[in-house]
Design a protein around this motif. Sequence first.
Motif, short mmCIF file in Angstrom:
data_model
loop_
_atom_site.label_atom_id
_atom_site.label_comp_id
_atom_site.label_asym_id
_atom_site.label_seq_id
_atom_site.Cartn_x
_atom_site.Cartn_y
_atom_site.Cartn_z
N ARG A 3 0.54 -0.64 0.05
CA ARG A 3 0.22 -0.57 0.36
C ARG A 3 0.91 1.64 0.09
O ARG A 3 1.46 1.52 0.29
N ARG A 4 0.01 2.09 -0.61
CA ARG A 4 1.24 3.51 -0.43
C ARG A 4 1.20 4.80 0.44
O ARG A 4 -0.59 4.78 0.55
N ILE A 5 2.07 5.08 0.89
CA ILE A 5 1.85 5.90 2.42
C ILE A 5 2.75 6.95 1.35
O ILE A 5 3.82 7.68 1.79
N GLY A 6 1.61 7.93 1.46
CA GLY A 6 1.71 8.94 1.05
C GLY A 6 2.37 9.00 -0.77
O GLY A 6 2.34 7.99 -1.10
N SER A 7 3.02 9.69 -1.19
CA SER A 7 3.64 9.92 -2.34
C SER A 7 5.24 9.42 -2.57
O SER A 7 5.61 9.08 -4.05
N ARG A 8 5.82 8.78 -1.93
CA ARG A 8 7.44 8.53 -1.81
C ARG A 8 7.49 6.80 -1.35
O ARG A 8 8.69 6.98 -1.09
N TYR A 9 6.70 6.33 -0.94
CA TYR A 9 6.81 5.62 0.35
C TYR A 9 5.92 4.50 -0.05
O TYR A 9 4.96 5.01 0.21
N THR A 10 6.38 3.00 0.22
CA THR A 10 5.04 2.04 -0.21
C THR A 10 5.66 0.37 0.44
O THR A 10 6.44 0.56 1.73
#
Length: 414
Positions: A3-10
């Motif tokens: 799942r994506r966390i913000g635009s910079r992290y997965t």
Amino acid sequence: MARRIGSRYTAHQILGRGSAGTVWLGEGPDGPVAIKLLREDLSSDQELVGRFVQERTALLGLEHPHVVSVRDLVVDGNDLALVMDLVRGTDLRTRLDRDRRLAPEAAVAIAADVADGLAAAHAAGVVHRDVKPENVLLDMQGPLGPGGSHRALLTDFGVAKLIDTPRRTRATKIIGTPDYLAPEIVEGLPPRASVDIYALATVLYELLAGFTPFGGGHPGAVLRRHVTETVVPLPGIPDELWQLLVQCLAKAPASRLRASELGARLRELLPMLEGMPPLDVDEPETEPAEEAADDTPQSAPPPAAGKPVRRRGAVPLVPGARPADSNRDTHTSMRVPAPDELAGGARGTARAPRAAGSPRPGSARNRAVTRRRRLALAVAAVVLAAAGVGTWLAAADDDTAPPQDSGNSAPATP
């Protein structure tokens, strides 16, 4: 499932769960990271989100070899997350569950690492407020330290403060983990750096003994003990180490050492602890003696084979906590006890650690032994008394018996 966390992290997989949220193994622009995703009810609190952003500078600026650094704070829709360094290892609670207690040299080395991390935080004006084994990570990939200890890093800085917002809690509420709460928090005073010292001393005690000095039973009883009871010596440790523990477990915050002083003093003690085996003491019963009936067994049956032992300090206090979680829910919110409640039931001294196999004073087992001894003494007294009465009666019979006629005496003269 990623799942994506913000635009910079997965976020890829769950590493553990705690009272504030879920920790994920994630990936960022600079490689693997740990992502602590706070609970949805926290992320929906706009006041908390604002405070979260305000704390950004302090949390991001806290860097130290014994602190898990926060790399980023993410506020994105319903996601409120701390992005932290990934530590390849385990937490101290898991280590305690496996080994129950550590050798004094390893225990003191770990506590010294945490004290150094706290010193850096306190110098930056940050109080942790929730120091406990669950929040201490052990780096399994680094070199071994004294006693075979792994480098310890303190994590979750700022989380307790973020949760403890004025709207979520009132001045009559306590936020924290009961076993490790300093007396001044129980009495409703604001937490300062000294509360971290008290909590760390409690953790060190637990590493040495296998149990916390004031834990066990209902959380309210635990809070009362922090205020009203004094800790008793652990058998088998050097007096210098014990005096250090006593000073940092002092009821008066001003009597405790500062974190930098504690770290230095602990490292000075390491040479005298080299080669010392873990202490051989038994854990006091879980329930306080006054809360159990005389004939009620105090100790729980042994766990089934293959099941982990649930020890004090790892008891779920938050509704819905799952025992299988690697980071157990021990964080709770409770009403501050009134002065009369704190005074009630005080015994003066905490339940004493004891030599292995001996009953704890005040326990059901100890009371049963005491009753048997009293009964044996009473029976002995009755037997002795009966023997004494018999002897006295025999003597009395000899003194009052009429003279025996031998057959040779002359008849009385009229």
